[in-house]
Design an enzyme around this catalytic site. Structure first.
Site, PDB file in Angstrom:
ATOM      1  N   ARG A  95       0.859  -1.143  -0.014  1.00 38.42           N
ATOM      2  CA  ARG A  95       0.025   0.213   0.005  1.00 38.42           C
ATOM      3  C   ARG A  95       0.687   1.088  -0.196  1.00 38.42           C
ATOM      4  NH1 ARG A  95      -2.019  -0.731   6.357  1.00 38.42           N
ATOM      5  NH2 ARG A  95      -0.672  -1.295   7.142  1.00 38.42           N
ATOM      6  N   ASN A 146      -4.295   7.318   5.820  1.00 38.74           N
ATOM      7  CA  ASN A 146      -4.188   6.392   6.526  1.00 38.74           C
ATOM      8  C   ASN A 146      -2.643   6.024   6.718  1.00 38.74           C
ATOM      9  OD1 ASN A 146      -5.180   4.066   7.981  1.00 38.74           O
ATOM     10  ND2 ASN A 146      -4.002   2.974   7.258  1.00 38.74           N
ATOM     11  N   GLU A 147      -2.550   6.639   7.859  1.00 39.57           N
ATOM     12  CA  GLU A 147      -1.212   6.687   8.676  1.00 39.57           C
ATOM     13  C   GLU A 147       0.051   7.269   7.430  1.00 39.57           C
ATOM     14  OE1 GLU A 147      -0.076   2.618  10.415  1.00 39.57           O
ATOM     15  OE2 GLU A 147      -1.310   3.417  12.082  1.00 39.57           O
ATOM     16  N   GLU A 164      -6.307   3.367  16.391  1.00 41.69           N
ATOM     17  CA  GLU A 164      -6.132   1.846  16.502  1.00 41.69           C
ATOM     18  C   GLU A 164      -5.393   1.178  17.114  1.00 41.69           C
ATOM     19  OE1 GLU A 164      -4.094   0.540  12.187  1.00 41.69           O
ATOM     20  OE2 GLU A 164      -5.096   1.880  10.984  1.00 41.69           O
ATOM     21  N   TRP A 204       3.150  -8.593  12.156  1.00 40.43           N
ATOM     22  CA  TRP A 204       4.436  -7.616  11.912  1.00 40.43           C
ATOM     23  C   TRP A 204       5.675  -7.485  12.007  1.00 40.43           C
ATOM     24  CZ3 TRP A 204       4.766  -3.717  14.522  1.00 40.43           C
ATOM     25  CH2 TRP A 204       3.845  -2.856  15.112  1.00 40.43           C
ATOM     26  N   GLU A 244      -2.960  -9.287   6.266  1.00 43.82           N
ATOM     27  CA  GLU A 244      -3.043  -9.527   7.794  1.00 43.82           C
ATOM     28  C   GLU A 244      -3.840 -10.340   7.975  1.00 43.82           C
ATOM     29  OE1 GLU A 244      -4.106  -5.202   7.173  1.00 43.82           O
ATOM     30  OE2 GLU A 244      -2.236  -4.574   8.117  1.00 43.82           O
ATOM     31  N   ALA A 245      -4.260 -11.887   7.682  1.00 42.30           N
ATOM     32  CA  ALA A 245      -4.983 -12.993   7.853  1.00 42.30           C
ATOM     33  C   ALA A 245      -4.428 -13.657   9.839  1.00 42.30           C
ATOM     34  CB  ALA A 245      -4.424 -13.748   6.756  1.00 42.30           C
ATOM     35  N   PHE A 246      -3.625 -13.266   9.551  1.00 39.75           N
ATOM     36  CA  PHE A 246      -2.908 -13.441  11.265  1.00 39.75           C
ATOM     37  C   PHE A 246      -2.644 -12.362  12.099  1.00 39.75           C
ATOM     38  CE2 PHE A 246      -1.854 -17.143   8.817  1.00 39.75           C
ATOM     39  CZ  PHE A 246      -3.047 -18.407   8.652  1.00 39.75           C
ATOM     40  N   HIS A 247      -2.992 -11.554  11.694  1.00 40.60           N
ATOM     41  CA  HIS A 247      -3.183 -10.383  12.666  1.00 40.60           C
ATOM     42  C   HIS A 247      -4.737 -10.013  13.309  1.00 40.60           C
ATOM     43  CE1 HIS A 247      -3.554  -6.108  14.225  1.00 40.60           C
ATOM     44  NE2 HIS A 247      -2.627  -5.729  13.893  1.00 40.60           N
TER      45      HIS A 247
HETATM   46  C1  GAL Z   1      -1.446  -0.099  10.992  1.00 41.02           C
HETATM   47  C2  GAL Z   1      -2.341  -0.041   9.578  1.00 41.02           C
HETATM   48  C3  GAL Z   1      -3.664  -0.925   9.806  1.00 41.02           C
HETATM   49  C4  GAL Z   1      -3.037  -2.607   9.498  1.00 41.02           C
HETATM   50  C5  GAL Z   1      -3.006  -2.187  10.615  1.00 41.02           C
HETATM   51  C6  GAL Z   1      -1.979  -3.840  11.915  1.00 41.02           C
HETATM   52  O1  GAL Z   1      -0.186   0.487  10.193  1.00 41.02           O
HETATM   53  O2  GAL Z   1      -3.084   1.440   9.446  1.00 41.02           O
HETATM   54  O3  GAL Z   1      -4.454  -0.623   8.546  1.00 41.02           O
HETATM   55  O4  GAL Z   1      -2.015  -2.603   9.084  1.00 41.02           O
HETATM   56  O5  GAL Z   1      -1.510  -1.450  10.775  1.00 41.02           O
HETATM   57  O6  GAL Z   1      -1.364  -3.373  12.829  1.00 41.02           O
END
Ligand code: GAL
Length: 716
Positions: A133, A171-172, A332, A340, A380-383
């Protein structure tokens, strides 16, 4: 960059008026609760269940559309809002508000294919390909045209929609495009330098361009700090620092353009974007950004380990300062593991609710998670999420619902809108300083200003004090004690402010490495700590990097159990008026010819005084310095009261207070690794999590046993 130039760094930046999202009926939303919602990852049949489960969990707001550009504009200029309208309608019927994204964070493939010239370039000239992204350059006029068109269409589409109560722009920013070395960036950087310096000679002076024949004749010659061979590290440090500033400004300029486009069409809806003040992520200069949002929003992700709560409080303290004491939005955080890090720990029992309440205690009036439903595919399946892969019949969803009900209780008690009561100790943080330390031309590459802020924050908690983290450019004069945690850059203006502050009675702590260079990384001459010599009464001739034992170095002993590390300043002259509180000793200090030389000193200046630490301390050593070496009235003031953490100085607890006309709300957290018994509290309990009432009552309040990760919230 746009000609609006809200970014002239020489002018003070006004703040935008504070605006907070209101419910569609115009009432306060209490404490907003929800998260990122990505319905475009799910078949439409799931949406109704989503909304029902949101209602059950007490969700009041979700952020929609952050990564939906490809769905909204499937090909150039062709729009499809049907699906999003149906989601918004479902949410609206359920009384759930929407924080709508500008949807510009990630462009669709068709745009990258048609216009590869929007892709960023890395320092070595490598093109950044799409596939993740934010694969765009903020300075690209082409990308800006597409993004602003999307903002316009979004704004026109949702201007009259009462369910949409706020805009989430981008976003960020900087997550994947913090630095770009493209031709667009080069041109924009040259323009930025032209505006900043006015004439090339000023820039030559500021950057010290007589070093290594770098003198420039005009702004068209201004380079980017691109890959410069194996000795990349030796690129002009002042150029690198200005480039970091520019990168933050370029993204901010892009954000402002998007914001202004949306605002023009929807003047009633407040706008923000999510910052990343979290563990080690100080990507942008958020002090400057904080002037450009209607309300501050931040993303915070936990760092697993015993210091997790402390780190959360430290990061949030800076966020609260950026918010100027207004309520801010936790945009968030995670219900449990992220995906990550190299190792992604899960949250432990009680941490989900405790963390959310800690953010509230620190001033958040909105508690949001990434994300509502855990993705079944993609990166991000494992988030973790609010609904895990297992579905709603799960411990995580149950805790999310518990949290929803706790937040409802706090909302109906009137907590929203109150402000975190400040402490009396300010730790100063500055993004320029942080960035300058990424430069490997300094004596020790392990120098890390933000890490040093955190060491101070935690050491003070361990010693029974609570501090606030404040931006260097913020209003810290009202604090009794101000600490400069390895604040290596200090310009004359800030040094003068510090001098006025101490003259007027302030108590200043000058940590090792502070004040050595100005804002262009020019070293102050005549001895260290340069502009702070008169304040400290110390004149150091050399700084000695201590290194680690692996590097053939090691620490230096100050006193039993107190060791200095990273570096040590070798004092040349110490004014008579300086009181030496501790001296270097031990074998290493003989080796370095430091034995008997002052390590910690105090100096009266005007009405105030300055404590000086000549070496870097670990957290443990710093606690001992505070407890054993620093005079007891330095932190607490002559009256000896008012600065403690509030739980009789018990370092196992953190006591935070939010207050307003509605009352005072006390938050008591167990920050330790063992149960804390017999905690006396003030007021009537609103929330008791992992805690048990063990006595008391009446006016004097109740006493509690608070477990690890436990919290008690009361109202007085
Ligand atoms: C942030 C982001 C989110 C998601 C999240 C996961 O950096 O804004 O979209 O990726 O991290 O921790």
């Amino acid at each position: 960059m746009s000609r609006t130039d809200h970014h002239d760094r020489r002018q003070p930046q006004p703040y935008r008026p504070y605006r907070w999202p209101k419910k569609p009926d115009g009432h306060s939303g209490g404490i907003w609760f929800g998260g990122d919602y990505n319905p475009d990852q799910w078949p439409e049949q799931v949406w109704a269940e989503d909304v029902a489960l949101m209602k059950r969990a007490g969700v009041t707001m979700v952020t929609l559309g952050i990564f939906s550009w490809a769905r909204l504009e499937p090909s150039d200029g062709v729009w499809d809002f049907g699906w999003l309208d149906r989601v918004v309608a479902l949410l609206g019927e359920a009384g759930i508000a929407v924080d709508m994204a500008s949807a510009t964070a990630t462009a669709p493939y068709w745009l990258y294919q048609a216009h590869p010239e929007v892709l960023p370039v890395e320092a070595d000239g490598t093109l950044v390909h799409p596939g993740t992204r934010q694969s765009w350059r903020p300075t690209s006029p082409v990308f800006r045209r597409y993004a602003l068109r999307l903002c316009r269409v979004m704004g026109e589409h949702f201007c009259d929609n009462p369910t949409v109560v706020a805009w989430h722009v981008g976003n960020e920013y900087g997550w994947n495009n913090a630095a770009d070395y493209s031709q667009d960036a080069l041109q924009a950087f040259q323009g930025w330098c032209r505006r900043r310096y006015g004439n090339i000679e000023e820039l030559n002076q500021a950057w010290g361009n007589d070093f290594w024949s770098q003198r420039l004749q005009n702004f068209d010659q201004v380079p980017l700090p691109e890959h410069a061979g194996v000795r990349d590290a030796f690129i002009n440090p002042a150029l690198r620092l200005d480039f970091r500033r520019f990168c933050s400004d370029a993204l901010m300029d892009f954000y402002c353009a998007e914001r202004d486009q949306l605002q023009e069409l929807t003047p009633d809806k407040p706008l923000t974007t999510n910052f990343m003040v979290s563990t080690d992520q100080c990507v942008l200069d958020y002090e400057r950004w904080s002037h450009q949002v209607d309300f501050v929003a931040n993303d915070h992700y936990f760092a697993h380990g015993p210091g997790h709560l402390d780190e959360l409080l430290c990061s949030d303290s800076l966020v609260d300062a950026y918010a100027q004491g207004h309520p801010w939005c936790l945009m968030e955080h995670s219900t449990s593991a992220v995906n990550w890090r190299n190792f992604n720990a899960s949250k432990r029992q009680g941490e989900l609710i405790r963390d959310a309440l800690a953010h509230v205690a620190m001033g958040a009036d909105a508690v949001n998670f990434f994300q509502w439903r855990q993705s079944a595919f993609g990166a991000e399946a494992f988030h973790s999420a609010m609904i895990p892969h297992a579905g709603p019949d799960s411990a995580i969803y149950a805790q999310v619902a518990d949290l929803g009900s706790i937040l409802r209780t706090l909302s109906s008690s009137g907590l929203a809108g109150t402000q975190l009561e400040p402490s009396s100790i300010a730790l100063l943080f500055d993004a320029d300083c942080q960035w300058s330390m990424a430069d490997s031309t300094l004596p020790d590459c392990s120098l890390d200003h933000w890490q040093q802020v955190y060491i101070w924050y935690q050491a003070l908690l361990d010693a029974g004090y609570r501090a606030d983290v404040m931006p260097l450019k913020g209003q810290w004069e009202r604090y009794d004690v101000v600490v400069l945690p390895a604040l290596i850059l200090l310009d004359q203006k800030q040094a003068d402010r510090l001098r006025d502050y101490v003259s007027g009675g302030g108590r200043l702590v000058v940590d090792f490495a502070s004040g050595i260079m100005d804002d262009h990384m020019h070293v102050g001459l005549g001895g260290y700590p340069a502009v702070l010599r008169d304040l400290t009464g110390i004149d150091s001739q050399e700084m000695i990097a201590l290194g680690t034992s692996d590097q053939g170095g090691g620490s230096i002993l100050v006193s039993e159990g107190i060791e200095g590390r990273i570096w040590v300043n070798e004092p040349l002259r110490v004014e008579d008026s300086v009181r030496v509180l501790a001296r270097y000793q031990g074998r290493r200090s003989y080796d370095l010819d430091m034995a008997g030389k002052p390590a910690v000193t105090i100096h009266g200046y005007g009405q105030g005084c300055v404590l000086y630490l000549g070496t870097g301390f670990t957290k443990e050593s710093l606690v001992s310095v505070i407890n054993r070496i620093v005079p007891s009235d330095f932190l607490t003031g002559a009256a000896g009261a008012g600065l403690h953490n509030g739980c009789d100085g018990d370092p196992r607890l953190v006591h935070l207070i939010r207050s307003g006309p509605q009352g005072r709300y006390h938050f008591y957290f167990n920050r330790g690794s063992t149960v804390v018994r017999d905690v006396s509290t003030m007021g009537e309990a609103l929330v008791i999590q992992r805690a048990l009432r063990c006595g008391g009552g009446g006016l004097s309040g109740n006493r509690y046993t608070i477990e690890v990760h436990g919290v008690v919230v009361t109202r007085q």
